[in-house]
Design a protein around this motif. Structure first.
Motif, PDB file in Angstrom:
ATOM      1  N   LEU A  19      -7.761  14.809   2.770  1.00 29.36           N
ATOM      2  CA  LEU A  19      -8.128  13.541   1.518  1.00 29.36           C
ATOM      3  C   LEU A  19      -7.866  12.189   2.449  1.00 29.36           C
ATOM      4  CD1 LEU A  19      -6.502  14.764  -1.458  1.00 29.36           C
ATOM      5  CD2 LEU A  19      -8.850  14.973  -0.779  1.00 29.36           C
ATOM      6  N   VAL A  20      -7.449  12.260   3.861  1.00 33.79           N
ATOM      7  CA  VAL A  20      -7.190  11.068   4.587  1.00 33.79           C
ATOM      8  C   VAL A  20      -8.596  10.279   4.699  1.00 33.79           C
ATOM      9  CG1 VAL A  20      -6.473  10.184   6.718  1.00 33.79           C
ATOM     10  CG2 VAL A  20      -5.089  11.932   5.712  1.00 33.79           C
ATOM     11  N   GLY A  21      -8.527   9.110   4.401  1.00 32.59           N
ATOM     12  CA  GLY A  21      -9.802   8.421   4.686  1.00 32.59           C
ATOM     13  C   GLY A  21     -10.717   8.320   3.255  1.00 32.59           C
ATOM     14  N   TYR A  22     -10.338   9.118   2.184  1.00 32.15           N
ATOM     15  CA  TYR A  22     -11.003   9.253   0.833  1.00 32.15           C
ATOM     16  C   TYR A  22     -10.834   7.882   0.201  1.00 32.15           C
ATOM     17  CZ  TYR A  22     -12.502  14.186   0.948  1.00 32.15           C
ATOM     18  OH  TYR A  22     -13.309  15.081   1.157  1.00 32.15           O
ATOM     19  N   HIS A  23     -11.782   7.316  -0.429  1.00 36.38           N
ATOM     20  CA  HIS A  23     -11.414   6.154  -1.349  1.00 36.38           C
ATOM     21  C   HIS A  23     -10.539   6.521  -2.772  1.00 36.38           C
ATOM     22  CE1 HIS A  23     -14.133   3.727   1.329  1.00 36.38           C
ATOM     23  NE2 HIS A  23     -14.764   4.884   1.007  1.00 36.38           N
ATOM     24  N   VAL A  24      -9.847   5.635  -3.163  1.00 31.23           N
ATOM     25  CA  VAL A  24      -9.100   6.053  -4.178  1.00 31.23           C
ATOM     26  C   VAL A  24      -9.555   5.111  -5.385  1.00 31.23           C
ATOM     27  CG1 VAL A  24      -6.999   6.221  -5.479  1.00 31.23           C
ATOM     28  CG2 VAL A  24      -7.089   6.730  -3.089  1.00 31.23           C
ATOM     29  N   GLN A  25      -9.853   5.658  -6.631  1.00 32.86           N
ATOM     30  CA  GLN A  25     -10.532   5.074  -7.867  1.00 32.86           C
ATOM     31  C   GLN A  25      -9.606   5.152  -8.963  1.00 32.86           C
ATOM     32  OE1 GLN A  25     -13.526   3.559  -7.469  1.00 32.86           O
ATOM     33  NE2 GLN A  25     -14.058   4.294  -5.549  1.00 32.86           N
ATOM     34  N   ALA A  26      -9.021   4.133  -9.452  1.00 39.02           N
ATOM     35  CA  ALA A  26      -8.250   3.999 -10.554  1.00 39.02           C
ATOM     36  C   ALA A  26      -9.170   4.004 -11.771  1.00 39.02           C
ATOM     37  CB  ALA A  26      -7.412   2.685 -10.661  1.00 39.02           C
ATOM     38  N   SER A  33      -7.590   3.409   0.061  1.00 34.72           N
ATOM     39  CA  SER A  33      -7.981   4.448   0.697  1.00 34.72           C
ATOM     40  C   SER A  33      -6.757   5.186   1.242  1.00 34.72           C
ATOM     41  CB  SER A  33      -8.825   4.456   1.775  1.00 34.72           C
ATOM     42  OG  SER A  33      -8.196   3.593   2.766  1.00 34.72           O
ATOM     43  N   ILE A  34      -6.826   6.434   1.156  1.00 35.68           N
ATOM     44  CA  ILE A  34      -5.817   7.482   1.251  1.00 35.68           C
ATOM     45  C   ILE A  34      -5.357   7.167   2.925  1.00 35.68           C
ATOM     46  CG2 ILE A  34      -4.675   9.781   1.403  1.00 35.68           C
ATOM     47  CD1 ILE A  34      -6.306  10.327  -1.131  1.00 35.68           C
ATOM     48  N   ASP A  35      -4.190   7.068   3.244  1.00 33.71           N
ATOM     49  CA  ASP A  35      -3.569   7.110   4.628  1.00 33.71           C
ATOM     50  C   ASP A  35      -2.712   8.457   4.823  1.00 33.71           C
ATOM     51  OD1 ASP A  35      -4.159   4.502   5.364  1.00 33.71           O
ATOM     52  OD2 ASP A  35      -2.214   3.967   5.699  1.00 33.71           O
ATOM     53  N   GLU A  36      -2.347   8.977   4.089  1.00 34.33           N
ATOM     54  CA  GLU A  36      -1.472  10.339   4.116  1.00 34.33           C
ATOM     55  C   GLU A  36      -1.795  11.180   2.658  1.00 34.33           C
ATOM     56  OE1 GLU A  36       2.985  11.690   4.710  1.00 34.33           O
ATOM     57  OE2 GLU A  36       2.371   9.844   5.547  1.00 34.33           O
ATOM     58  N   ALA A  37      -1.748  12.553   2.923  1.00 33.77           N
ATOM     59  CA  ALA A  37      -1.747  13.409   1.762  1.00 33.77           C
ATOM     60  C   ALA A  37      -1.034  14.621   2.252  1.00 33.77           C
ATOM     61  CB  ALA A  37      -3.340  13.743   1.404  1.00 33.77           C
ATOM     62  N   THR A  38      -0.433  15.184   1.239  1.00 34.16           N
ATOM     63  CA  THR A  38       0.555  16.419   1.544  1.00 34.16           C
ATOM     64  C   THR A  38      -0.024  17.541   0.404  1.00 34.16           C
ATOM     65  OG1 THR A  38       2.208  15.806   0.325  1.00 34.16           O
ATOM     66  CG2 THR A  38       2.460  15.206   2.381  1.00 34.16           C
ATOM     67  N   TYR A  39       0.251  18.606   0.906  1.00 34.06           N
ATOM     68  CA  TYR A  39      -0.282  19.730   0.070  1.00 34.06           C
ATOM     69  C   TYR A  39       0.662  20.704  -0.146  1.00 34.06           C
ATOM     70  CZ  TYR A  39      -4.372  17.254   1.859  1.00 34.06           C
ATOM     71  OH  TYR A  39      -5.329  16.506   2.138  1.00 34.06           O
ATOM     72  N   ASP A  40       1.950  20.423  -0.121  1.00 32.92           N
ATOM     73  CA  ASP A  40       3.214  21.385  -0.238  1.00 32.92           C
ATOM     74  C   ASP A  40       3.474  21.794  -1.781  1.00 32.92           C
ATOM     75  OD1 ASP A  40       3.684  21.259   2.490  1.00 32.92           O
ATOM     76  OD2 ASP A  40       4.949  19.612   2.404  1.00 32.92           O
ATOM     77  N   VAL A  41       3.442  22.666  -2.319  1.00 28.46           N
ATOM     78  CA  VAL A  41       4.018  23.182  -3.512  1.00 28.46           C
ATOM     79  C   VAL A  41       5.173  22.173  -3.949  1.00 28.46           C
ATOM     80  CG1 VAL A  41       4.503  24.998  -5.279  1.00 28.46           C
ATOM     81  CG2 VAL A  41       2.775  25.403  -3.576  1.00 28.46           C
ATOM     82  N   GLY A  42       5.164  21.678  -5.156  1.00 29.22           N
ATOM     83  CA  GLY A  42       6.123  20.852  -5.644  1.00 29.22           C
ATOM     84  C   GLY A  42       6.499  19.543  -4.890  1.00 29.22           C
ATOM     85  N   GLU A  73     -18.809  12.191  -2.036  1.00 27.69           N
ATOM     86  CA  GLU A  73     -18.607  10.770  -1.968  1.00 27.69           C
ATOM     87  C   GLU A  73     -17.348  10.402  -1.366  1.00 27.69           C
ATOM     88  OE1 GLU A  73     -21.035   8.501  -3.118  1.00 27.69           O
ATOM     89  OE2 GLU A  73     -22.372  10.354  -3.305  1.00 27.69           O
ATOM     90  N   ARG A  74     -16.490  11.525  -1.071  1.00 24.85           N
ATOM     91  CA  ARG A  74     -15.142  10.892  -0.383  1.00 24.85           C
ATOM     92  C   ARG A  74     -14.266  10.264  -1.233  1.00 24.85           C
ATOM     93  NH1 ARG A  74     -13.879  12.649   4.684  1.00 24.85           N
ATOM     94  NH2 ARG A  74     -12.599  10.658   4.945  1.00 24.85           N
ATOM     95  N   ASN A  75     -14.289  10.374  -2.649  1.00 28.71           N
ATOM     96  CA  ASN A  75     -13.590   9.607  -3.749  1.00 28.71           C
ATOM     97  C   ASN A  75     -12.639  10.582  -4.143  1.00 28.71           C
ATOM     98  OD1 ASN A  75     -14.859   7.074  -3.677  1.00 28.71           O
ATOM     99  ND2 ASN A  75     -16.592   7.975  -4.901  1.00 28.71           N
ATOM    100  N   VAL A  76     -11.548   9.921  -4.594  1.00 30.12           N
ATOM    101  CA  VAL A  76     -10.364  10.746  -5.243  1.00 30.12           C
ATOM    102  C   VAL A  76     -10.184   9.791  -6.396  1.00 30.12           C
ATOM    103  CG1 VAL A  76      -7.943  11.191  -5.373  1.00 30.12           C
ATOM    104  CG2 VAL A  76      -9.217  11.648  -3.269  1.00 30.12           C
ATOM    105  N   TYR A  77     -10.214  10.526  -7.844  1.00 26.90           N
ATOM    106  CA  TYR A  77     -10.015   9.668  -8.895  1.00 26.90           C
ATOM    107  C   TYR A  77      -8.693   9.828  -9.601  1.00 26.90           C
ATOM    108  CZ  TYR A  77     -15.124   9.135  -8.419  1.00 26.90           C
ATOM    109  OH  TYR A  77     -16.088   8.959  -8.014  1.00 26.90           O
ATOM    110  N   VAL A  78      -7.934   8.789  -9.840  1.00 27.52           N
ATOM    111  CA  VAL A  78      -6.620   8.921 -10.382  1.00 27.52           C
ATOM    112  C   VAL A  78      -6.423   8.474 -11.902  1.00 27.52           C
ATOM    113  CG1 VAL A  78      -5.538   8.775  -8.176  1.00 27.52           C
ATOM    114  CG2 VAL A  78      -5.909   6.952  -9.551  1.00 27.52           C
ATOM    115  N   ALA A  79      -5.651   9.115 -12.707  1.00 25.18           N
ATOM    116  CA  ALA A  79      -5.465   8.864 -14.097  1.00 25.18           C
ATOM    117  C   ALA A  79      -4.508   7.594 -14.265  1.00 25.18           C
ATOM    118  CB  ALA A  79      -4.897   9.992 -14.910  1.00 25.18           C
TER     119      ALA A  79
END
Length: 114
Positions: A19-26, A33-42, A73-79
């Motif tokens: 997800l690094v580089g994806y745009h973040v949409q509120a 945009s995302i600088d860092e993302a992790t995928y570790d459970v919990g 579209e390289r977008n991440v949507y957040v709630a």
């Protein structure tokens, strides 16, 4: 659901996704945009560089606030709204991996509906 895990309908751990580089949409517009993302459970989160929107501030968002990912579209949507994200506890680069820092951030984000 755990705040620090991706929603099962948003991210399948069996797939590879960076997800690094994806745009973040509120809910009310782009926040950065995302600088860092992790995928570790919990322990999953994204760190968003807000750029000029809030003067270069970075914010840490628990994975649970992500409602959808659009790889084309390289977008991440957040709630969360822009104001909710802007008012979040300050990102602390020295402490963001510490359990007490995450607990405080979790307390803030869990106040809002998921």
């Amino acid at each position: 659901m755990e705040l620090w895990d991706y929603r099962p309908d948003v991210y399948d751990r069996g797939q590879s996704l960076d997800l690094v580089g994806y745009h973040v949409q509120a809910t009310d517009g782009k926040i950065g945009s995302i600088d860092e993302a992790t995928y570790d459970v919990g322990e999953s989160y994204v760190i968003v560089d807000t750029g000029p929107w809030i003067f270069g501030k970075k914010v840490m968002l628990p994975a649970q606030v992500i409602t959808s990912i659009d790889p084309q579209e390289r977008n991440v949507y957040v709630a969360r709204t822009k104001a909710e994200i802007k008012d979040a506890p300050e990102f602390d680069e020295a402490r963001f991996k510490e359990p007490d820092y995450r607990a405080g951030l979790g307390d803030y984000y869990s106040r809002f509906p998921r």
